[in-house]
Design a protein around this motif. Structure first.
Motif, short mmCIF file in Angstrom:
data_model
loop_
_atom_site.label_atom_id
_atom_site.label_comp_id
_atom_site.label_asym_id
_atom_site.label_seq_id
_atom_site.Cartn_x
_atom_site.Cartn_y
_atom_site.Cartn_z
N LEU A 1 0.81 -1.21 0.00
CA LEU A 1 0.00 0.00 0.00
C LEU A 1 0.85 1.27 0.00
CD1 LEU A 1 -2.73 -1.07 2.58
CD2 LEU A 1 -2.85 -1.11 0.09
N ALA A 2 2.11 1.15 0.41
CA ALA A 2 2.96 2.35 0.45
C ALA A 2 3.49 2.62 -0.96
CB ALA A 2 4.08 2.14 1.46
N THR A 3 4.48 1.90 -1.38
CA THR A 3 4.98 1.82 -2.76
C THR A 3 5.49 3.14 -3.33
OG1 THR A 3 3.58 -0.08 -3.26
CG2 THR A 3 4.42 1.16 -5.12
N PHE A 4 4.77 4.24 -3.15
CA PHE A 4 5.16 5.52 -3.74
C PHE A 4 5.80 6.46 -2.71
CE2 PHE A 4 1.78 3.89 -6.43
CZ PHE A 4 2.25 4.15 -7.72
N ASN A 5 6.22 5.93 -1.58
CA ASN A 5 6.69 6.79 -0.49
C ASN A 5 8.20 6.95 -0.46
OD1 ASN A 5 7.05 4.10 0.18
ND2 ASN A 5 6.69 4.40 2.36
N GLY A 6 8.89 6.54 -1.52
CA GLY A 6 10.34 6.68 -1.58
C GLY A 6 10.79 7.91 -2.31
N VAL A 7 12.09 8.15 -2.30
CA VAL A 7 12.67 9.32 -2.97
C VAL A 7 12.58 9.18 -4.49
CG1 VAL A 7 14.82 10.59 -3.34
CG2 VAL A 7 14.21 9.83 -1.05
N MET A 8 12.75 7.95 -5.00
CA MET A 8 12.71 7.72 -6.45
C MET A 8 11.36 7.14 -6.86
SD MET A 8 15.56 8.52 -8.05
CE MET A 8 17.28 8.88 -7.69
N ALA A 9 10.28 7.72 -6.38
CA ALA A 9 8.94 7.21 -6.65
C ALA A 9 8.61 7.27 -8.14
CB ALA A 9 7.91 8.03 -5.87
N SER A 10 7.79 6.31 -8.57
CA SER A 10 7.27 6.32 -9.94
C SER A 10 6.29 7.47 -10.09
CB SER A 10 6.58 4.99 -10.24
OG SER A 10 5.95 5.04 -11.51
N VAL A 11 6.42 8.18 -11.19
CA VAL A 11 5.59 9.36 -11.44
C VAL A 11 4.43 8.98 -12.36
CG1 VAL A 11 5.55 11.68 -12.44
CG2 VAL A 11 7.54 10.92 -11.10
N GLY A 12 3.26 9.57 -12.10
CA GLY A 12 2.13 9.39 -12.98
C GLY A 12 1.12 8.36 -12.52
N GLY A 13 1.43 7.69 -11.40
CA GLY A 13 0.49 6.71 -10.90
C GLY A 13 -0.46 7.31 -9.89
N SER A 14 -1.22 6.45 -9.23
CA SER A 14 -2.20 6.92 -8.27
C SER A 14 -1.56 7.48 -7.01
CB SER A 14 -3.12 5.75 -7.89
OG SER A 14 -2.37 4.68 -7.34
N GLY A 15 -0.28 7.14 -6.78
CA GLY A 15 0.35 7.57 -5.54
C GLY A 15 1.31 8.72 -5.66
N GLN A 16 1.66 9.13 -6.88
CA GLN A 16 2.66 10.20 -7.04
C GLN A 16 2.42 10.93 -8.35
OE1 GLN A 16 4.83 11.04 -4.74
NE2 GLN A 16 5.80 12.67 -5.91
N SER A 17 2.09 12.21 -8.27
CA SER A 17 1.77 12.98 -9.48
C SER A 17 2.99 13.61 -10.12
CB SER A 17 0.76 14.08 -9.13
OG SER A 17 1.30 14.95 -8.15
N GLY A 18 4.03 13.86 -9.35
CA GLY A 18 5.22 14.52 -9.90
C GLY A 18 6.48 14.05 -9.21
N ALA A 19 7.62 14.51 -9.73
CA ALA A 19 8.90 14.11 -9.16
C ALA A 19 9.04 14.67 -7.74
CB ALA A 19 10.05 14.61 -10.04
N VAL A 20 9.81 13.98 -6.92
CA VAL A 20 10.00 14.34 -5.52
C VAL A 20 11.00 15.49 -5.42
CG1 VAL A 20 10.85 13.50 -3.28
CG2 VAL A 20 9.46 12.01 -4.75
N ARG A 21 10.75 16.40 -4.50
CA ARG A 21 11.70 17.47 -4.18
C ARG A 21 12.30 17.22 -2.81
NH1 ARG A 21 8.95 22.65 -3.74
NH2 ARG A 21 7.24 21.41 -2.91
N PHE A 22 13.42 17.84 -2.54
CA PHE A 22 14.03 17.69 -1.22
C PHE A 22 13.06 18.14 -0.13
CE2 PHE A 22 18.48 17.97 -3.17
CZ PHE A 22 18.63 16.59 -3.12
N ALA A 23 12.26 19.15 -0.44
CA ALA A 23 11.29 19.64 0.54
C ALA A 23 10.23 18.59 0.87
CB ALA A 23 10.63 20.92 0.03
N SER A 24 10.05 17.62 -0.04
CA SER A 24 9.06 16.56 0.18
C SER A 24 9.60 15.45 1.07
CB SER A 24 8.63 15.96 -1.16
OG SER A 24 8.12 16.97 -2.03
N ILE A 25 10.89 15.47 1.33
CA ILE A 25 11.49 14.46 2.19
C ILE A 25 11.38 14.95 3.63
CG2 ILE A 25 13.53 13.03 2.61
CD1 ILE A 25 14.45 13.66 -0.21
N THR A 26 10.21 14.84 4.19
CA THR A 26 9.93 15.45 5.50
C THR A 26 10.61 14.69 6.64
OG1 THR A 26 7.86 14.19 5.58
CG2 THR A 26 7.74 16.45 4.74
N ASP A 27 11.03 13.46 6.40
CA ASP A 27 11.76 12.72 7.43
C ASP A 27 13.22 13.17 7.53
OD1 ASP A 27 9.51 11.31 7.98
OD2 ASP A 27 10.11 9.49 6.92
N GLY A 28 13.66 14.00 6.58
CA GLY A 28 15.03 14.49 6.58
C GLY A 28 15.90 13.73 5.58
N THR A 29 16.69 14.47 4.82
CA THR A 29 17.51 13.84 3.79
C THR A 29 18.58 12.92 4.38
OG1 THR A 29 18.97 15.80 3.76
CG2 THR A 29 17.18 15.72 2.14
#
Length: 337
Positions: free
Chosen positions: A193-221
């Protein structure tokens, strides 16, 4: 007394002495060989670490330029023209401009499976050493047969394309927050159920609309794995198989169909522990989403964190911690590897 009746002075070794010397040399070689092998492995591991640091620097420079991390997988278009991998997108930032200047990104199929691949010659001749672990005993390339449309462009009947020894972390199969109450789940069943929660997430699916930014890494780089090693065979005692995330059509050059497709290339959704060989029914995850972080470095594998640092992840690392470090936004406090 006449000359010649005295025995001549003895020179050289007796057989016993020679055997003793050979035995001593054998013992010394036996003592020195492990030390020499350990020194060589230490040098190879350092080179592997330097490779990942170069990849990390390229990712950061990409982010400086485009305000996002290279997308793990981009969706194919309606004509099955599949896109370049995140690896290819790092090339301008690691002195591989010759490759980029000769690459075609529009109207081509980087996989070479369904449409004409205008990059066949580039893929057949270019090698980027940064994406090869020197400790790997696996083939550096895979043999492919270009389709008729690509052969019409001048491609031969077979080409060799590089396979990378590193894969982006696209997410986790299990949500780390759920693992707190169930720290030893059955990783061979269930649905990711997670699948799209990584830094190199697949774009265009139901879980990720765009590429990840450093600001999106809320757990800290510094608490989130970006890229991990895949440089040894899957071996469950019966099968010894190349299960790297790029061991499919297009090799390291192709990202797969992206979106919600069942398989992506050159990225992995964490589902198994490091160096895990105990797949049920001799099952090798293959090139699909759940390829395993593994290496020939004794005891674990190297990973690149999103801040650009490289750490060695032991194969005994707590699995819940490994999932937490592979998620960019679970809000959990991560320990060290």
């Amino acid at each position: 007394m006449p000359r010649g009746r005295f025995a001549p002075a003895r020179t050289g070794f007796t057989l016993v002495e020679l055997l003793v010397v050979i035995a001593i040399i054998g013992v010394l070689v036996g003592l020195l060989l492990p030390a020499v092998q350990a020194a060589r492995e230490a040098a190879r591991r350092m080179q592997c670490s330097n490779n990942l640091k170069q990849v990390g620097l390229a990712i950061h420079n990409y982010h400086d330029t485009y305000q996002c991390i290279p997308p793990g997988v981009l969706p194919q278009d309606t004509n099955f023209q599949r896109q370049a991998s995140w690896i290819v997108r790092t090339f301008p930032f690691m002195e591989q401009n010759t490759i980029i200047n000769n690459a075609v990104f529009v109207g081509t199929d980087w996989s070479g499976q369904d449409r004409a691949d205008y990059n066949w010659e580039l893929k057949n001749t270019a090698t980027v050493e940064t994406y090869t672990c020197p400790s790997s005993d696996m083939p550096l390339t895979r043999t492919e047969s270009p389709n008729s449309a690509t052969q019409a462009l001048g491609a031969p009947s077979t080409i060799e394309v590089q396979i990378a020894c590193y894969a982006g972390i696209a997410g986790t199969y299990l949500d780390p927050r759920d693992m707190v109450s169930n720290p030893t789940p059955n990783v061979s069943t269930g649905y990711g159920l997670a699948t799209f929660n990584g830094v190199m997430a697949s774009v265009g699916g139901s879980g990720q609309s765009g590429a990840v930014r450093f600001a999106s890494i809320t757990d800290g780089t510094s608490n989130t794995i970006c890229v991990a090693e895949q440089s040894s065979y899957f071996d469950d005692g019966t099968n010894r198989v190349d299960c790297r995330a790029g061991n499919h059509a297009g090799g390291m050059w192709h990202g797969g169909p992206g979106g919600d497709a069942d398989w992506w290339l050159n990225v992995s959704v964490l589902r198994y522990p490091i160096n895990w060989d105990l797949a049920a029914s001799n099952y090798c995850p293959g090139y699909q989403k759940h390829t395993i972080t593994r290496s020939n470095h004794p005891g674990g594998a190297q990973v690149l964190l999103s801040d650009g640092s490289v750490q060695f992840a032991a194969e005994t690392v707590d699995f819940t911690l490994l999932n937490t470090l592979s998620s960019r936004n679970d809000g959990m406090v991560a320990g060290s590897l």
